[in-house]
Design a protein around this motif. Structure first.
Motif, PDB file in Angstrom:
ATOM      1  N   GLU A   1       2.570   3.352   3.225  1.00 42.92           N
ATOM      2  CA  GLU A   1       2.813   2.473   4.364  1.00 42.92           C
ATOM      3  C   GLU A   1       4.280   2.067   4.410  1.00 42.92           C
ATOM      4  N   LYS A   2       4.891   2.139   5.577  1.00 42.40           N
ATOM      5  CA  LYS A   2       6.310   1.810   5.719  1.00 42.40           C
ATOM      6  C   LYS A   2       6.464   0.315   5.959  1.00 42.40           C
ATOM      7  N   TYR A   3       7.254  -0.323   5.129  1.00 48.27           N
ATOM      8  CA  TYR A   3       7.492  -1.758   5.249  1.00 48.27           C
ATOM      9  C   TYR A   3       8.919  -1.996   5.739  1.00 48.27           C
TER      10      TYR A   3
ATOM     11  N   LYS B   1       0.808  -1.213   0.000  1.00 46.62           N
ATOM     12  CA  LYS B   1       0.000   0.000   0.000  1.00 46.62           C
ATOM     13  C   LYS B   1       0.847   1.271   0.000  1.00 46.62           C
TER      14      LYS B   1
END
Length: 279
Positions: A142-144, A139
């Motif tokens: 959003e931080k992954y 998304k």
């Protein structure tokens, strides 16, 4: 499923493909996977993304499925895992051999996927269905967490370009051949010490770091090229398979130059050997 993870350039989506498969060069807009040792079919995937800020963007994937069902009389609605797909197939002949091209149009939120699996007539499609069932989108905003995945075609090209640039600089500046062996470290050091590369020439400094890593892979068994996905950064790195140690080409040279520090590639090389020698 167990297997290798692929995260697309730009980190739109991820999938998992079989351990004995690999990614291979295809068109600019699609990604190709297959087993190079025992061929069971070519799996291709293309992704199309609608800006999440646009009206009805969240329904883009669903709309793409419906459009395929409406526009392709041979398509039918099937479910693979949690995904609905518009599925169709077509047989063709090439060099007196019959093949079947299986096509799935599916989508998740604002991303649509076109997946195809080309197999010999009578070939199974289980592997393709398993890959499709593992599709996930990443998304926007959003931080992954950072991830290390098998090296992608895009980073293989980056490694080749970095090595070739270094070899060209050595040839141009020293009139010598660059062979990617330990003796070539002194040639890289001569380029660094010559002050001919400006501090802001990031790509050239990165190329020198990549060349050092190529020497490591040629001289020390157990190093493998991987791809690092960390926020907006997508780059080739080395991983030592015996203990998981990672070597980032960017940090070998460019990060030190950027910080105004001196660079000694021979010392860096010896330090890395020390890190992996005990494994």
């Amino acid at each position: 499923m167990s297997g290798k993870k692929f995260i697309s350039p730009g980190a739109w989506f991820s999938l998992v493909y079989p351990l004995d498969w690999g990614e291979f060069e295809d068109t600019e807009s699609s990604f190709l996977f297959y087993n190079p040792n025992v061929w069971s079919g070519n799996f291709r995937i293309s992704a199309f993304k609608k800006d999440a800020g646009l009206r009805d963007a969240a329904f883009f994937g669903k709309e793409s499925i419906n459009a395929e069902l409406k526009g392709n009389p041979s398509a039918s609605l099937v479910r693979i895992g949690n995904l609905e797909c518009a599925y169709s197939k077509e047989m063709f002949q090439e060099d007196n051999v019959f093949y079947v091209n299986h096509l799935w149009i599916t989508g998740i939120d604002n991303v649509a996927f076109e997946c195809s699996f080309t197999v010999p007539k009578g070939g199974k499609i289980t592997e393709a269905e398993t890959i499709i069932s593992a599709l996930e989108i990443r998304k926007d905003g959003e931080k992954y967490p950072a991830e290390i995945i098998p090296i992608r075609v895009s980073e293989i090209s980056e490694v080749d370009e970095g090595y070739n640039l270094t070899a060209s600089l050595v040839k141009q500046m020293q009139k010598k051949d660059f062979q990617g062996i330990e003796e070539d470290l002194s040639k890289i050091q001569q380029i660094i010490d010559s002050d001919s590369i400006k501090p802001k020439q990031k790509d050239t400094w990165l190329a020198l770091g990549i060349a050092v890593c190529v020497i490591l892979t040629n001289e020390i068994e157990g190093f493998e090229w991987m791809t690092l996905i960390d926020g907006n950064r997508e780059a080739p790195i080395l991983q030592y398979t015996k203990n998981g140690t990672t070597i980032d080409p960017m940090k070998l040279v460019w990060s030190k130059v950027k910080a105004g520090n001196s660079v000694n590639v021979t010392e860096e090389y010896k330090t890395i050997i020390g890190l992996v020698a005990s494994s």
